[in-house]
Design a protein around this motif. Structure first.
Motif, PDB file in Angstrom:
ATOM      1  N   THR A  16       0.832  -1.185   0.000  1.00  0.00           N
ATOM      2  CA  THR A  16       0.000   0.000   0.000  1.00  0.00           C
ATOM      3  C   THR A  16       0.874   1.245   0.000  1.00  0.00           C
ATOM      4  OG1 THR A  16      -1.715  -1.177   1.198  1.00  0.00           O
ATOM      5  CG2 THR A  16      -1.820   1.212   1.243  1.00  0.00           C
ATOM      6  N   THR A  17       0.534   2.169  -0.882  1.00  0.00           N
ATOM      7  CA  THR A  17       1.314   3.396  -0.970  1.00  0.00           C
ATOM      8  C   THR A  17       0.872   4.380   0.105  1.00  0.00           C
ATOM      9  OG1 THR A  17      -0.208   4.460  -2.511  1.00  0.00           O
ATOM     10  CG2 THR A  17       1.552   3.121  -3.469  1.00  0.00           C
ATOM     11  N   LYS A  18       1.779   5.255   0.465  1.00  0.00           N
ATOM     12  CA  LYS A  18       1.477   6.275   1.476  1.00  0.00           C
ATOM     13  C   LYS A  18       0.352   7.188   0.998  1.00  0.00           C
ATOM     14  CE  LYS A  18       3.669   9.537   4.561  1.00  0.00           C
ATOM     15  NZ  LYS A  18       4.923   9.951   5.152  1.00  0.00           N
ATOM     16  N   ILE A  46      -3.057   5.642   1.521  1.00  0.00           N
ATOM     17  CA  ILE A  46      -3.472   5.727   2.920  1.00  0.00           C
ATOM     18  C   ILE A  46      -4.036   7.117   3.220  1.00  0.00           C
ATOM     19  CG2 ILE A  46      -2.637   5.719   5.306  1.00  0.00           C
ATOM     20  CD1 ILE A  46      -0.600   3.542   4.362  1.00  0.00           C
ATOM     21  N   ILE A  47      -3.379   8.138   2.717  1.00  0.00           N
ATOM     22  CA  ILE A  47      -3.860   9.516   2.912  1.00  0.00           C
ATOM     23  C   ILE A  47      -5.214   9.703   2.236  1.00  0.00           C
ATOM     24  CG2 ILE A  47      -3.404  11.932   2.292  1.00  0.00           C
ATOM     25  CD1 ILE A  47      -0.374  11.218   2.641  1.00  0.00           C
ATOM     26  N   ASN A  48      -5.346   9.211   0.999  1.00  0.00           N
ATOM     27  CA  ASN A  48      -6.608   9.333   0.265  1.00  0.00           C
ATOM     28  C   ASN A  48      -7.739   8.583   0.964  1.00  0.00           C
ATOM     29  OD1 ASN A  48      -5.275  10.860  -1.627  1.00  0.00           O
ATOM     30  ND2 ASN A  48      -5.106   9.218  -3.124  1.00  0.00           N
ATOM     31  N   ALA A  49      -7.446   7.402   1.500  1.00  0.00           N
ATOM     32  CA  ALA A  49      -8.467   6.617   2.198  1.00  0.00           C
ATOM     33  C   ALA A  49      -8.983   7.365   3.418  1.00  0.00           C
ATOM     34  CB  ALA A  49      -7.906   5.256   2.606  1.00  0.00           C
ATOM     35  N   ARG A  98     -14.714  -3.106   7.060  1.00  0.00           N
ATOM     36  CA  ARG A  98     -13.937  -1.874   7.234  1.00  0.00           C
ATOM     37  C   ARG A  98     -14.227  -1.028   6.009  1.00  0.00           C
ATOM     38  NH1 ARG A  98      -7.950  -2.320   8.443  1.00  0.00           N
ATOM     39  NH2 ARG A  98      -8.360  -0.146   8.883  1.00  0.00           N
ATOM     40  N   LYS A  99     -14.226   0.286   6.181  1.00  0.00           N
ATOM     41  CA  LYS A  99     -14.526   1.161   5.045  1.00  0.00           C
ATOM     42  C   LYS A  99     -13.260   1.831   4.537  1.00  0.00           C
ATOM     43  CE  LYS A  99     -15.901   4.918   8.070  1.00  0.00           C
ATOM     44  NZ  LYS A  99     -16.908   5.883   8.440  1.00  0.00           N
ATOM     45  N   GLN A 100     -13.247   2.073   3.226  1.00  0.00           N
ATOM     46  CA  GLN A 100     -12.146   2.766   2.549  1.00  0.00           C
ATOM     47  C   GLN A 100     -10.792   2.153   2.913  1.00  0.00           C
ATOM     48  OE1 GLN A 100     -13.173   4.503   0.238  1.00  0.00           O
ATOM     49  NE2 GLN A 100     -15.227   5.051   0.871  1.00  0.00           N
ATOM     50  N   HIS A 122      -2.300   0.791  -4.919  1.00  0.00           N
ATOM     51  CA  HIS A 122      -2.633   2.162  -5.320  1.00  0.00           C
ATOM     52  C   HIS A 122      -4.132   2.435  -5.233  1.00  0.00           C
ATOM     53  CE1 HIS A 122       1.389   2.944  -6.780  1.00  0.00           C
ATOM     54  NE2 HIS A 122       1.360   1.799  -7.414  1.00  0.00           N
ATOM     55  N   TYR A 123      -4.921   1.421  -4.918  1.00  0.00           N
ATOM     56  CA  TYR A 123      -6.374   1.523  -4.961  1.00  0.00           C
ATOM     57  C   TYR A 123      -6.971   1.592  -3.555  1.00  0.00           C
ATOM     58  CZ  TYR A 123      -5.412   0.100  -9.700  1.00  0.00           C
ATOM     59  OH  TYR A 123      -4.917   0.035 -10.967  1.00  0.00           O
TER      60      TYR A 123
END
Length: 75
Positions: free
Chosen positions: A4-6, A9-12, A40-42, A47-48
């Protein structure tokens, strides 16, 4: 295994704060074990970002609403 990209995580985190009407409806029905399984949500994966994910069932749920009309080719 997906890394998982950083940025994912920020976008989620941002998406959790501003859910669509469809996401809010499903989240309200999936909370407090009303469906018998926990979601769990988002959830970021690579990258998704998956709208809802149940680890117990290995089940991903994506809700496409009007916000996806501009991204049909991408989606």
């Amino acid at each position: 295994m997906h890394i998982t990209t950083k940025q994912a995580i920020i976008n989620a985190r941002q998406l959790r704060k501003r859910m669509t009407d469809a996401e809010l409806l499903l989240w309200s029905k999936s909370r407090r074990d009303q469906l018998g399984i926990k979601f769990r949500k988002q959830v970021p994966v690579g990258h998704y970002i998956i709208d809802f994910y149940c680890y117990e069932c290995n089940l991903a749920v994506e809700l496409d609403g009007s916000q996806h009309m501009d991204n049909l080719e991408y989606d």
